[in-house]
Structure formats: structure tokens, C-alpha cells
Design an enzyme around this catalytic site. Structure first.
Site, PDB file in Angstrom:
ATOM      1  N   ARG A  29       0.808  -1.217   0.000  1.00  0.00           N
ATOM      2  CA  ARG A  29       0.000   0.000   0.000  1.00  0.00           C
ATOM      3  C   ARG A  29       0.845   1.273   0.000  1.00  0.00           C
ATOM      4  O   ARG A  29       0.332   2.370  -0.183  1.00  0.00           O
ATOM      5  CB  ARG A  29      -0.961  -0.030   1.203  1.00  0.00           C
ATOM      6  CG  ARG A  29      -2.024  -1.101   1.087  1.00  0.00           C
ATOM      7  CD  ARG A  29      -2.672  -1.434   2.436  1.00  0.00           C
ATOM      8  NE  ARG A  29      -1.819  -2.300   3.269  1.00  0.00           N
ATOM      9  CZ  ARG A  29      -2.164  -2.763   4.466  1.00  0.00           C
ATOM     10  NH1 ARG A  29      -3.321  -2.443   4.988  1.00  0.00           N
ATOM     11  NH2 ARG A  29      -1.347  -3.539   5.149  1.00  0.00           N
ATOM     12  N   GLN A  89      12.783 -14.303   6.723  1.00  0.00           N
ATOM     13  CA  GLN A  89      11.500 -14.891   6.314  1.00  0.00           C
ATOM     14  C   GLN A  89      11.495 -14.816   4.790  1.00  0.00           C
ATOM     15  O   GLN A  89      11.277 -13.742   4.223  1.00  0.00           O
ATOM     16  CB  GLN A  89      10.319 -14.096   6.906  1.00  0.00           C
ATOM     17  CG  GLN A  89       8.963 -14.715   6.590  1.00  0.00           C
ATOM     18  CD  GLN A  89       7.791 -13.783   6.883  1.00  0.00           C
ATOM     19  OE1 GLN A  89       7.941 -12.563   6.851  1.00  0.00           O
ATOM     20  NE2 GLN A  89       6.624 -14.359   7.131  1.00  0.00           N
ATOM     21  N   THR A  95       2.032 -12.465   9.459  1.00  0.00           N
ATOM     22  CA  THR A  95       2.754 -12.057  10.673  1.00  0.00           C
ATOM     23  C   THR A  95       3.036 -13.245  11.605  1.00  0.00           C
ATOM     24  O   THR A  95       4.068 -13.261  12.286  1.00  0.00           O
ATOM     25  CB  THR A  95       1.956 -10.973  11.433  1.00  0.00           C
ATOM     26  OG1 THR A  95       0.597 -11.404  11.579  1.00  0.00           O
ATOM     27  CG2 THR A  95       1.968  -9.653  10.679  1.00  0.00           C
TER      28      THR A  95
END
Ligand code: UD1
Ligand code: CA
Length: 528
Positions: A29, A89, A95
Site C-alpha cells: 500500500r 523470512q 505475521t
């Protein structure tokens, strides 16, 4: 409690605490090619704010989960002042999956096994250490499995909603109105969407509970992600306590997902920084237009005029005055320095009681020694101007070492570049350089010398010498009047005495044609 032991309690690390920071996402975003947590807020990457909190609290170390632009995030993390590890990651699966990557850091050799974890989103730069300490105290006092930070917003859109047992009563704070779950924005029912209490993204989780719970996460939700927030519901189902601390200053809960939120965080943080320096004894004539980065320090009784920008790791001394429109980046400015309007100073040192400006550009590597003056349209780069020396008008001084008590005349230029390489200019103490002088480097001017106006200095000058290099002045009396007459078709007045006017050699010029020739021949022999 004495003042200092209070300070200590507010700054000491917490036994048994491990901290995990999630910083692997790209942040779609943001519409950016820069990973979200690297976007600067008040001059520092967003993630460094939560990293500071983490380093101040964690006794059992900090793990930062990196992914997008991991190498760059790692570089920021490595500058942190604490025991920080990085876990990768490789795919951003949510999350919950991000936090799971910290297991290798905390569990297994060398065994650390924190008794509880503080988990922070990398995109909440307004969070304060004081709030996190309160959250930890609540967690410990209630023996909770999970303690989360919440905020009540007018517009909760985009955030995970905190669902309590008796929804209509939670605002009244009913004692039995425990948190049941967190529902992500995209997964909300209509009734849940109306809830205005949001999950800030700051959690304390019991050390034994965390990783086994994460192992059980199920990504069947609107985003197909492993949600960390699902551990809340899991704890409730296991009959464990979930507690929640509601933020009073809701600013702190701002999570940055878009440029609009980034701008809002910038506004809040800048305001906090200004208030801090106002309280510390700095005067701002117009606080709203004064921009101070997070890592800047400013001494007492310093005065900042409107539209001053202090950036990076700039250190400003006491009783400094910075006038309008000046931008100072990564500089050290000594006590009682005056900086007039519209200066740009970068990576330079200005010592006490010097005067700079207006319209000065100090490029990286400049040192202006005590009581020196750099003024009107002077540019300097990798140069030192000695104590009490002056360069007041229209100069370029680059790759130069200038001694103390030197006068640099208006328009003086160090010619430091021959098209291939840069060369040094050295000017000794007490030298007087007249206006419009070119110092063709490499060149050294011995101390106490005088360089006459207009000189082009190409050879080293011994101490206490005079250098003049200029074409002898020619004055022809009446010449201009005759030219005017010729141009307008009138009869020109007669030339005085001889046909050509006598040539007068003015004082200050080289006195004979011969010596001029000699000098220019000498200059021509100089090689670079
Ligand atoms: C998250 C919370 C939401 C909360 C909001 C607060 C979840 C599922 N939701 O939503 O309840 O209201 O924060 O701001 O946790 N990250 C990773 N790896 C991933 C995904 C994210 O490291 O796979 C990192 C991001 O870099 C970011 C943080 O986790 O720093 C939060 O991720 P983000 O996508 O912004 O979560 P939100 O949708 O805002
Ligand atoms: Ca977020």
C-alpha cells in the site's frame, strides 16, 4: 524514589524478556520500491524506532525478521545498540509465520528461552518505551498468556478489530468484558467492522505459549496468511488469560501502511521532537516551520528562525543563532556560532563564535575554526579555514588548508581541478589575499605573504613575500571622447601632445614591460 533511580527504572532492561520485530513485508500500500520499514520518519528509517525500544528492554536479545530488501534492513539493524539477531523470512506468509522465524534465535543452542516475548510491528514508529513498559507490567501482574495494546479510533478501517465478550459494553470497561479474539479488517462481519477498538500490533506473549501456538496457525482466511493475531483466540480457548491495555494517546498506535499514514507519523514525530527541544531551552521563532530530525541535538539558548532544517546527526551548541532558510545536515556547530539566512551546510564542522552566511554552501569535509567568517556566496569543500580567518565574498575554496588570521579577498578561487585530478592549496597564517585571486593548485603560500588583487598564483610563494601578477595598466587620456565623436560623425578633438597618448603605468602594476615578460615566462615553466 530518587530522580536518578527513577531514570534507571525507566531505562533498565527487563529480565527474561526477548523481543521480536516483524520487518519482512514490502508494504504494497506504500506504492514504493523501498521496503516499508526503511522509509524515513524524521530522518530515520521507520524500523529504527521500534528497534530502539527493543534494545532498551530486551535482556534476552532482539530478533528482527527480515525479508523484502533484507540486506538493507540488516544494515539498519546492525547499527543498533544492543544484542540483535536477524532471522530471514523468505516468503511473506503473514505475521504469524514471520514470528515463527524467530524460534531459531531464541530456542536451541545457545539456549536463551525467554520467559516472555515482546512482539512489535516494524511499522509503528510512534510507539513509546513508556507504553511498552506499562504493557509488560500488566502482563506480569495478570499472569496472562497474551497481553495486547489496543486503541479506540474514530476510523478503524484497515486495522484488526478487538472483539470482546460483551461488545456493547466494552467502552464502559466492564470487568468481565475480556478480549475474545482479533478479527482482521478483511475478515470482519458487518457487526465486527463497526467495532472501533483496534489491535495496535504490540504484544507480550508467554514464553512457553508462543511457538507451540504459532505451529497451530491456520491460513484459511481472507488473505490466506498465517495471522499472528489468531493466537489470541487460541489462548482464550485454552482457558488462558488475555489482557489488553488501551492507549490513551492514540497517536502511538498509528501503523504505517500508506503514504498518508507516513505523512501523519512524520507530523506527530516532528511535533514531539520540537516540544522536546523547546523544553530543553531552545527558542523557535516559528516551531511549525522548524524541521529537526530525530537524531539532532541542540544546546540551550540556541535560537532557530523560521524555515530552518536540521538533519541527520547534526549537533548544535549553546547560544547558536540559525537564521531563516538554512539547512544543516550531519554537521557540528560550536557554541555562539551565527548562521545567517539561506545557508546549506553538510558534513562539516563550524567551531565556536564563527559567522557563516548569508548564502554559504559548505560541502562535506569543511572545518571552519573559531571566530572565522564565511560569508556572502562562498562555497567550500574539503577545506579548513583557520581561526579568525575571513572569506567574506564570492569565493570557492576547495581542497585547501588555510591558516589563522588570513584574509581571503572577494572572488578568490582555488583552482583545484585540472580536468583529471584534484590538487591542494595551502595558505599560511596571516596571509593577505586581495580580491579576484586565482590560486592554481598545487600551490603553497608562505605565512605572512601578500597576494595583490587580480593575481594568478601558479608557483609556491615564500613567507612574507609580495606577489603581483597583472598586466600593466594603460591609460590614454581623451581616448574615449575621441571615440564617441568618431562614432557620431563629428570631427574628433585632437589628441593631446603626441599622436598617441602617453602610456602611464599605474601604481600597483608591474613597473616595466621587461619584468612582466620575465614573470610570465617564469609562470609558464610551471608544470603539473
Ligand atoms: C497488522 C495486524 C492487525 C493490526 C495492525 C496494526 C496481523 C495479522 N494483523 O495488520 O491486527 O491492527 O497490524 O498496525 O498481524 N510482516 C512480516 N512478514 C509478513 C507479513 C508482515 O514481517 O509475512 C511485517 C510487516 O513488515 C510489518 C508488520 O509485519 O512491519 C505488520 O504487517 P502489515 O502487513 O502491515 O499488517 P497489517 O495488515 O497492518
Ligand atoms: Ca501495518
Amino acid at each position: 524514589m530518587t530522580h536518578s533511580s527513577q531514570d534507571q527504572a525507566l531505562s533498565s532492561s527487563i529480565p527474561g524478556l526477548g523481543v521480536i520485530i516483524m520487518a519482512a513485508g514490502l508494504g504494497k500500500r506504500m506504492q514504493s520500491s523501498l521496503a516499508k520499514v526503511l522509509h524515513p520518519v524524521a530522518g530515520r528509517p521507520m524500523v529504527s524506532y521500534v528497534l530502539d525500544i527493543a534494545c532498551g528492554l530486551a535482556e534476552e536479545g532482539v530478533a528482527v525478521i527480515v525479508g523484502h530488501q533484507g540486506a538493507e534492513v540488516r544494515r539498519v539493524v546492525e547499527t543498533a545498540d544492543g544484542q540483535v539477531s536477524v532471522a530471514e523470512q523468505t516468503k511473506q506468509l503473514g505475521t504469524g509465520h514471520a514470528v515463527l522465524q524467530a524460534r531459531a534465535v531464541f530456542v536451541g543452542p545457545p539456549p536463551r528461552n525467554p520467559s516472555r516475548y515482546l512482539i512489535l510491528n516494524g511499522d509503528t514508529p510512534l510507539l513509546t518505551a513508556a507504553t511498552v513498559r506499562k504493557l509488560l507490567a500488566m502482563h506480569d501482574a495478570q499472569g496472562a498468556a497474551v497481553t495486547l495494546l489496543t486503541a479506540v479510533l474514530d476510523d478503524a478501517a484497515g486495522y484488526g478489530r478487538v472483539i470482546r465478550r460483551r461488545r456493547d459494553e466494552w467502552l464502559q470497561g466492564a470487568a468481565d468484558n475480556a478480549v475474545q479474539s482479533i478479527v482482521e479488517d478483511k475478515d470482519t462481519s458487518e457487526a465486527e467492522r463497526a467495532v472501533r477498538e483496534i489491535n495496535v500490533g504490540t504484544y507480550v506473549v508467554d514464553g512457553e505459549f508462543l511457538f507451540p501456538a504459532l505451529d497451530k496457525l491456520d491460513p484459511r482466511n481472507a488473505q490466506g496468511e498465517y495471522y499472528l493475531t489468531d493466537i489470541v483466540q487460541m489462548a482464550v480457548q485454552q482457558g488462558r488469560t488475555v489482557s489488553a491495555l488501551r492507549l490513551r494517546a492514540i497517536d502511538e498506535g498509528l501503523g504505517i501502511n500508506s503514504r498518508v499514514q507516513l505523512a501523519e507519523a512524520e507530523r506527530v514525530l516532528r511535533q514531539r521532537i520540537r516540544e522536546r527541544w523547546l523544553e530543553a531551552g531552545v527558542t523557535m521563532r516559528d516551531p511549525a516551520s522548524t524541521w529537526i530530525d530525530a537524531d539532532v541535538t541542540i544546546g540551550r539558548d540556541t535560537v532557530l528562525y523560521p524555515n530552518v532544517t536540521l538533519e541527520g546527526r547534526t549537533v548544535i551548541g549553546d547560544a547558536v543563532v540559525v537564521h531563516s532558510g538554512s539547512r544543516i545536515t550531519d554537521c557540528t556547530i560550536g557554541n555562539r556560532v551565527e548562521i545567517l539566512d539561506h545557508c546549506i551546510l553538510r558534513e562539516s564542522h563550524v567551531e565556536a563564535e564563527s559567522h557563516v552566511g548569508p548564502f554559504v554552501h559548505l560541502r562535506p569535509g569543511v572545518t571552519v575554526r573559531r571566530k572565522a567568517k564565511v560569508g556572502n556566496f562562498v562555497e567550500m569543500k574539503k577545506a579548513e579555514l583557520g581561526e579568525g580567518s575571513k572569506a567574506n565574498h564570492l569565493s570557492y575554496l576547495g581542497d585547501a588548508t588555510i591558516g589563522s588570521g588570513v584574509n581571503i579577498g572577494a572572488g578568490t578561487i582555488t583552482c583545484n581541478y585540472d580536468g583529471y585530478k584534484k590538487f591542494q592549496t595551502v595558505v599560511g597564517d596571516g596571509v593577505f589575499i586581495g580580491s579576484d585571486v586565482q590560486l592554481v593548485a598545487p600551490v603553497t603560500i608562505g605565512q605572512g605573504s601578500v597576494i595583490a588583487a587580480g593575481a594568478t598564483v601558479t608557483q609556491d610563494v615564500p613567507m612574507d613575500a609580495l606577489v603581483i601578477s597583472r598586466v600593466p595598466q594603460v591609460t590614454r587620456e581623451g581616448w574615449a571622447a575621441r571615440r564617441r565623436a568618431l562614432q557620431s560623425g563629428q570631427v574628433p578633438p585632437p589628441a593631446p601632445a603626441a599622436k598617441r597618448a602617453p602610456v602611464k603605468v599605474a601604481k600597483g602594476s608591474t613597473s616595466s614591460k621587461r619584468s612582466v615578460k620575465k614573470q610570465s615566462a617564469g609562470q609558464r615553466t610551471k608544470r603539473r
